[in-house]
Each structure stands twice: as structure tokens, then as C-alpha cells.
Design an enzyme around this catalytic site. Structure first.
Site, PDB file in Angstrom:
ATOM      1  CB  SER A  39      37.927  29.753  30.448  1.00  0.00           C
ATOM      2  OG  SER A  39      37.518  28.415  30.427  1.00  0.00           O
TER       3      SER A  39
ATOM      4  CE  LYS B 138      36.014  27.919  26.518  1.00  0.00           C
ATOM      5  NZ  LYS B 138      36.714  29.009  27.182  1.00  0.00           N
TER       6      LYS B 138
END
Ligand SMILES: Nc1ncnc2c1ncn2[C@@H]1O[C@H](COP(=O)(O)OP(=O)(O)OP(=O)(O)O)[C@@H](O)[C@H]1O
Ligand SMILES: [Mg+2]
Length: 827
Positions: free
Chosen positions: A730, A773
């Protein structure tokens, strides 16, 4: 040198006999001389002496003996150590080897003078000398004849005296009187040998063969275990008949004494025997009584166990097996190791809640109240739990999937499980699987192992005391496996509703029904949960908290809890909302609230101490005085402060401990086109970096950079903190952005963070953990978040108050990312 060395060592009677014969003539020669001339001791040897046979008096060196008497015809060793004795011995050896030996009256006297020894002794011939370690000398002598000291010539350096040789009367024919005396002496001696165990009876035949009365008396005396004075009496009896009579007296008296001694011994022994016998009998009786008593106790114990077993109402087969074990106990030694094993086993069986359940009422409304009482927020989690409970209530079984609460540390997974137990009104037991590598920990050891006990599942059930508790397996993601077996498959047997009805613990060896137990598991991540286990679980994600949520949790739950735990009251401590925010932002950085809870406990502890010290009773903790309680701030909240930089891009990562911001640094250095990756990057992350570089090379023209930039430069990518391992795809878009920033010399905006996987064509793919996140980005003070377009749905998951603070940009490819992340070039 004065120590006692003149000691008899050994006497060899055969040798004695032999020597007696050999020296007979010589002895006669000396002892039968009739004249009284004094023969001055000189260098003559014995042969010459024989020529002086008429002379009855001779001069010779003299050695005093301690505790030892020597008789004519006797051959024996003794050791001498006194200086004077050694000198005398040496002198004698230089002359004719003759020495006069006489017993000391008191063996203890070290330095005797002429008064200290008997005047009558034995003239002996030295046959052998042997130097011993130290200055002692061992001498072998043979008695020649009796002698009597007439004069002491000098005493230093050794005793020298004139000795009158005593003539031994010889018998050619023995009178009946003498024969009778000899016989009675011999028989007395035989008796003596019988009575005295210290002297070997084997010597008797050689003694009996002596035919001269005087010599017989001497030989017998030499064997007797009597005092030196008594022996001296025999030595001084020159007439053989007198000698035999004296010896007879001594023997008679000795025999009498020995007989009495023996009587006493027998009596004493029989007394000892009697008391010992009684002791043994008494001991035996006690053992028997004990055994009888114990048997009774065991019978009682067995009866109690049997009735307890009946009450358990086990299945007939199981009951039979346990019964058999109980009965075995009466057949074996109860104190034996096996007895102990059986007893522990039976006690385990009887202690287990085979049929004991808590009557868990399942009132969904009530359950909801309880869940809300214990936890703030977590709406989704609570809903899922209530749904689960509702299904359980309707289907009346638990044959559904097992709840697995997954989330970062400190978000309340364990405590939610605990409150589920409270909500369904059942016992709660917990077993942590972290680091469990051994199957036996779950399923127990067989009883053949010494000290075996059941595994932790059965132990926990016993601890719960009911067969339907809420059973929490904490940290299923941390279960290990190695050579000791596979704990995951054992765990499967426990959890699988198809199998756990007859769960067999190795120790118990009989099945225990675990199907009524409500199992709950927790994990930080689903990634490491063994697949077969994961298949049977219903995953409920417990997300990380926003700052707002944390503040609420602190105000409503943590602070009241801590105040109570520390024995304080609401009046004692006031913590403002601003203070709580400060604690959250400057003292903790986490998804959960564990550290927040710890810091609050810390505050309470400090306040409690001050109250006890009498400083005050009311304390107000403010953002201003917080440092005086908790020390210096540990984290900087506003990390986005500072200049925009070239080559540094902010990524968003999601790890098992929650979301976090990630700063990716790149730099170009002159080199040969190497790609250097540091900061403990995992394989997937490294590959994603390589893909990024390839993509950049393919679009170098559009970026306006030299196509062969990689030929003259090395590219270094580093992701702090260097020691924390990182992995996953990611960070692809972030790495790409950082590299391009380096190559184009355009700075990256500090307030922009991004996440997304990239393809070789520069497409941005969706990633997981968006909520965590984004919360992390918010914590770090980010203003704009770039997310893969396909993650749009996840934005809804983000708490609205956070959503409002941030700008979200959905991107399809890398160039869109660059557009938002790189600082615009002013033209
Ligand atoms: N929503 C909440 N409301 C009230 N208290 C909470 C909430 N979430 C967590 N807590 C409290 O936070 C503390 C930590 O929670 P807990 O130990 O259950 O975390 P966990 O998720 O099991 O963490 P780990 O993965 O490290 O085991 C507990 O004291 C718990 O009561
Ligand atoms: Mg926990």
C-alpha cells in the site's frame, strides 16, 4: 627422638620353632657356662663368644622395651625410635649382635633411667634391621636366654650394662609331677584359647609339641594377653617348675575372668536381643495398625467418591471407567506413586462441572444495556454481538460460527468479551494463546507423564465451575506450532461445534462436552490466524478510536474507573477535557485507549500520594500543569509543521497496532543505477518499490527527466523508523511520489498523505485499513488524504467528525497523485 616405637609387630611361630632348633647348641654354649668372668664386650662375633662359654657375665648394650616382653626362643619384630635405643642397636650390630632387652616398668616413660626398667630381661640376637620412613628402625630379634643386669656401666649415649646369663635348667627325664604340671598348664591354655576370642586356636598344636617345661611356660606366656608385670613374673621365675606353677595360677585366674566376662556378655546380649525383639514387634504392630486404619480411611474415601460419582450422573460408559479407577485405589499401596496419580485423576474428574450449568437468561434488551454500560461507542460491534445472541436464543444452540473480535491493541476486545459474559449471565474464563506452541497445553498430557494434569481448556472449565461459560481465547493470531504438535488443530477440536461435543483431553481420557461453552476469540489481525480456524469464525472488527471517542471513553469510563481503583473520590481530582486531549495527543499514540488508561492511572497515583502526604485534598489537572504529573511530552502532535521537502512523501500504513503515518525518504546519489532499500522493508514492499521505478523510467519523457537517470545515479529509499519491520503493497503510490519528487526537484506537500498500491502502468489499486489510516492521518494533522478511487465506499466508515476535518481525493493513477502532492511550480 622419644616417641614410642618399641612395639611388637608380628610373631611368626613357625619361624620361631625353626629357630629354636637351629640355635639350640649355641644357646647351650652360652647359658651353660659356669664361670663368672666378665667378658668385656668387644668386636668379637658370636662364634668367638662360644669359646668363652665358661663365662657367665658379659657386657652388652641394653634397650628398654615399652609394653613388650621377650622370652628366650621367641622371634619377633619390634620398632625402635628412641635415640638411645638406636645407638644401642648400632653398637650391638658393630659387635656381636647381642643386645639385652628389658621391659620398662612404666611404658609411658620416655627417657628411662636404670631404675625404670626391670633388672631381669632377655639377651637377644639381632637377626635383621629395616630402616623405616622417619628415623625408626624395625628389628627382628631372637631371644637367646634370660639375663640379669648386674651393673649399669653407662647410660649415655646408650645403656651399657654387665649382664649375668641365667642358665636354664634342662630336663632329661621329666618327673610325673612336672608332666602333670605341663598337662594341666596345656589344658588350661587350651581353655584359655577357647575363652579368649582374640587369640587364634591354631597355635595350640605347635605349643603342645614343646617338651621342655621351662620353654613350654615361656612359649605359652608369650601368647597370653596379659600385663607386662605378669609376664615379668614368668621371666623372673628361673626354675621351670616354679614357672609352670605361676603360669598355671595366671591361666586359672584369666580363665575365670574370661568365663565371667563371657557370662556377662551373653546376658547383655540377651537383654539387647529382648529389647530389640520388643522394638521390632512394636514397630510391626504399629505398621499393621496403620495399615488397618488406612484401609478404613481408604474405604471411606472410596465410598465418598463413589457417591459423588453417582451424583455427577455421567454417561454409564464414562461412569464405569471412573469407577474402575476408584476401585483400583483399594488394591494398591495408597502411599505409592501410582496411588497419588489415581487420586489426582479422580479428584479432577469429580471437580469438573459435568452437568452444572449457569442458567443464563438471554434477555437481549438487558444484554444491550450491559454492553452499553461497559463500553462507549462500538455501535457496530455491539449490534453484531446482539444479533449473534438473538440467533443463539432462537436456535437454542451455539452451533453457529465463533465470534472473533479483531482490532488493534487496547480497543477493548478482551473487555467486550468479558461484558458479553455479563450480558448473558454466565461465568467468564480466559485463556491466552499467545506463544502456545505445545498441543499439550490445550489438550493435556497423558497420565503416563509424571506430574501430568489436564490441558488448559479443561483446567479453565474447572475454574469456571460450569459447563457453559463464556470462554475467551485471547490472541488466536499468535498461536504457534513446532515439533511438539500443532496447537491450532487441537484448538479446532475445541472450537468446532461438530467436534467439541466429545472433546477428549489426553489426561482425562474420557470425553467432556464443550458444546455448551460459548467461545469467543480475539486477534490483532486475521492474517496469521490458521485458515481452518478462520473459516469457523465470524470476524467482528473492533476499530481504533478517534480523538473524540477517546475523550468520551476517558470521561465516561476510564476516569471514573481509575478514581475508584485508586481509592479516590470525584472531588479529589478534576481532569478537564482539554487535559484529556493533551494526554491523548502528547503522551500516547495509539488506536486503542490502553496507554491513555495507563496515563490516567498514573495521574490518579500521583494525586493519591499527594493526598496521603497531606498536601491538599483537591487537585485540578490542567493542560498547563500536566507535565508536572506525567513528565515531558512524549510525542509531537503537529508533525506536519515545517517546510515542504524534496524527496519526502507521507504515506499511510496500517499495521496490527493500528494506523500510522509513514515518511518515505528518497535521495539520488551518483552511482551505477542501484536501487537501495533500507528500513526493514518486507519483500512485497521491495517489489512494489521496483515496480515504481520501472514505471517512472517508462514515463520519464512526460516527467521531463533524463531517461537514463538511473545509469549515473543510485536511488536510495529509506523508511523510518529503521528498526520497525514494514511490509505490504500500500505504500506504492507514496514511494513513487517521493522518487519523482527527487528526480524533478519538486517538493512534496507536508499536509498531504496518501495510500495505494500501483501497477506497472501507474494505476492505483485499492488497499485495506482505510479507517485506521485516515484516523492516523487526522492524528498527525494532515489536511488532504489521497485514496484509491475504489476505496470510496470505505469513506463512510470514517467517523463524521474526522471526515469533516479532512479533504479526500480519490485517485485513479500516479499522475493524479502527483498533481495533488507535489508543490505547484509557479510559472
Ligand atoms: N469503548 C470502550 N469503552 C470503555 N472502555 C474501553 C473501551 N475500549 C477499551 N476500553 C478499555 O480499554 C482497556 C483496554 O482494553 P482491552 O484490554 O479489552 O483491549 P484489547 O482490545 O483486548 O487489547 P489487546 O489486543 O492488546 O488484547 C480496558 O480497560 C477497556 O475497558
Ligand atoms: Mg486483549
Amino acid at each position: 627422638m622419644t616417641e614410642d616405637k618399641d612395639k611388637k609387630i608380628e610373631m611368626n611361630h613357625d619361624e620361631e620353632q625353626e629357630n629354636m632348633e637351629k640355635d639350640e647348641d649355641e644357646l647351650k654354649n652360652i647359658t651353660q657356662s659356669e664361670e663368672n668372668d666378665i667378658i668385656e664386650d668387644n668386636e668379637d662375633d658370636l662364634d668367638d663368644l662360644i669359646d668363652y662359654k665358661k663365662n657367665m657375665i658379659r657386657t652388652m648394650p641394653m634397650i628398654p622395651l615399652r609394653g613388650l616382653s621377650i622370652f628366650p626362643y621367641m622371634v619377633l619384630h619390634f620398632d625402635i625410635g628412641r635415640e638411645k635405643s638406636i645407638s644401642a642397636l648400632e653398637k650391638a650390630m658393630m659387635m656381636n649382635q647381642l643386645v639385652f632387652l628389658s621391659a620398662q616398668k612404666d611404658p609411658e616413660t620416655d627417657l628411662p633411667t636404670h631404675d625404670d626398667f626391670y633388672k631381669i630381661g632377655t639377651i637377644a640376637k639381632i637377626k635383621q634391621m629395616l630402616k623405616l620412613p622417619g628415623d625408626a628402625i624395625r628389628v627382628l630379634v631372637e631371644g637367646v636366654s634370660r639375663g640379669e643386669i648386674k651393673d649399669m656401666i653407662f647410660e649415655v649415649p646408650y645403656f651399657k650394662c654387665t649382664v649375668k646369663i641365667i642358665n636354664e635348667r634342662e630336663f632329661d627325664e621329666l618327673s610325673s609331677n612336672v608332666i602333670a604340671l605341663m598337662r594341666s598348664t596345656l589344658s588350661n591354655f587350651e581353655n584359655y584359647l577357647d575363652l579368649n576370642p582374640k587369640i587364634s586356636p591354631d597355635i595350640f598344636p605347635s605349643v603342645a609339641s614343646v617338651d621342655q617345661p621351662g620353654r613350654l611356660a615361656d612359649v605359652i606366656t608369650s601368647h597370653l594377653d596379659i600385663k607386662t608385670e605378669e609376664k615379668q613374673k614368668i621371666l623372673e621365675a628361673f626354675d621351670p617348675e616354679d614357672r609352670l606353677e605361676i603360669l598355671n595360677d595366671i591361666l586359672n585366674r584369666e580363665n575365670e575372668i574370661l568365663t565371667i566376662e563371657q557370662d556377662i556378655n551373653i546376658k547383655v546380649r540377651s537383654q539387647i536381643n529382648k529389647s530389640q525383639r520388643e522394638y521390632y514387634l512394636r514397630e510391626q504392630m504399629r505398621a499393621i495398625q496403620e495399615e488397618l486404619g488406612q484401609d478404613e480411611a481408604i474405604e471411606d474415601e472410596i465410598a465418598t467418591w463413589m457417591s459423588q460419582l453417582k451424583k455427577l450422573k455421567l454417561a454409564p460408559k464414562i461412569s464405569e471407567k471412573v469407577e474402575k479407577e476408584i476401585k483400583r485405589l483399594s488394591k494398591i499401596q495408597p502411599s505409592s506413586a501410582e496411588g497419588g496419580v489415581i487420586r489426582t485423576y479422580v479428584e479432577w474428574i469429580l471437580a469438573l462441572p459435568w452437568n452444572k450449568s449457569s442458567k443464563g437468561t438471554l434477555d437481549i434488551k438487558n444484554a444491550e444495556t450491559i454492553l452499553n454500560e461497559d463500553h462507549y461507542g462500538l455501535e457496530k460491534v455491539k449490534d453484531r454481538i446482539l444479533e449473534y445472541l438473538a440467533v443463539m436464543k432462537l436456535s437454542k444452540t451455539l452451533k453457529g460460527p465463533i465470534i472473533c473480535l479483531v482490532g488493534p491493541p487496547g480497543v477493548g476486545k478482551t473487555s467486550v468479551a468479558k461484558s458479553i459474559a455479563r450480558a448473558v449471565n454466565r461465568e467468564f474464563v480466559r485463556m491466552s494463546l499467545g506463544g502456545v506452541r505445545d498441543e499439550a497445553e490445550i489438550r493435556g498430557h497423558r497420565r503416563t507423564y509424571i506430574g501430568a494434569i489436564p490441558g488448559r481448556v479443561i483446567s479453565a472449565i474447572k475454574e469456571a465451575g460450569t459447563n457453559n461459560p463464556v470462554f475467551l481465547f485471547d490472541e488466536v493470531d499468535k498461536i504457534g506450532n513446532d515439533f511438539r504438535g500443532d496447537p491450532a488443530s487441537a484448538l479446532l477440536e475445541v472450537l468446532d461445534p461438530e467436534q467439541n461435543k466429545d472433546f477428549v483431553d489426553h489426561y482425562l481420557e474420557i470425553p467432556f462436552d464443550l458444546s455448551k461453552v460459548m467461545f469467543i476469540t480475539t486477534a490483532n489481525t486475521t492474517e496469521t490466524i490458521p485458515r481452518p480456524l478462520l473459516d469457523r469464525m465470524e470476524i467482528i472488527y473492533v476499530p481504533g478510536y478517534t480523538e473524540e471517542e477517546k475523550v468520551k471513553i476517558a470521561e465516561k469510563y476510564l476516569i471514573p474507573k481509575k478514581i475508584k481503583e485508586h481509592g479516590l473520590s470525584e472531588e479529589n481530582i478534576t481532569i478537564s477535557e482539554r487535559t484529556i486531549r493533551s494526554i491523548i495527543n502528547y503522551y500516547t499514540r495509539e488506536s486503542g485507549v490502553r496507554n491513555l488508561e495507563r496515563e490516567l492511572a498514573n495521574l490518579c497515583r500521583k494525586v493519591a500520594r499527594r493526598i496521603v502526604e497531606g498536601d491538599a485534598t483537591r487537585f485540578r489537572v490542567t493542560a498547563g500543569n500536566l507535565e508536572s504529573y506525567l513528565g515531558k511530552k512524549r510525542f509531537r502532535y503537529d508533525i506536519i509543521e515545517g517546510e515542504n521537502e524534496i524527496g519526502i512523501a507521507t504515506g499511510l500504513a496500517w499495521t496490527v497496532v493500528g494506523g500510522d503515518t509513514l515518511f518515505i525518504e528518497t535521495t539520488l546519489i551518483p552511482g551505477t543505477g542501484k536501487l537501495v532499500l533500507t528500513g526493514q522493508l518486507g519483500e512485497v514492499m521491495q517489489e512494489s518499490a521496483k515496480a515504481g521505478v520501472s514505471y517512472i523510467r517508462s514515463i520519464s519523457k512526460e516527467l521531463g527527466i533524463k531517461g537514463d537517470f538511473y545509469k549515473e545515479n543510485d536511488l536510495h529509499i529509506h523508511i523510518p523508523e529503521g528498526a520497525t519491520p514494514k511490509d505490504g503493497p500500500s505504500a506504492g503510490v507514496t514511494m513513487c511520489t517521493a522518487i519523482i519528487s527527487s528526480l524533478t526537484n519538486r517538493a512534496v506537500r507536508k499536509d498531504v498523505a496518501m495510500t495505494g498500491e500501483i501497477t506497472l502502468r501507474g494505476k492505483v489499486l485499492p488497499v485495506g485499513g482505510i479507517r485506521e489510516k485516515v484516523l492516523a492521518a487526522n492524528r498527525a494533522g494532515i489536511k488532504k488524504v489521497l485514496l484509491p478511487a475504489e476505496n470510496e465506499v470505505d469513506i463512510e466508515e470514517i467517523p463524521s467528525n474526522v471526515r469533516r476535518k479532512l479533504e479526500f481525493v480519490l485517485i485513479q493513477n500516479v499522475s493524479e497523485a502527483l498533481e495533488h502532492a507535489l508543490v505547484k511550480i509557479e510559472t
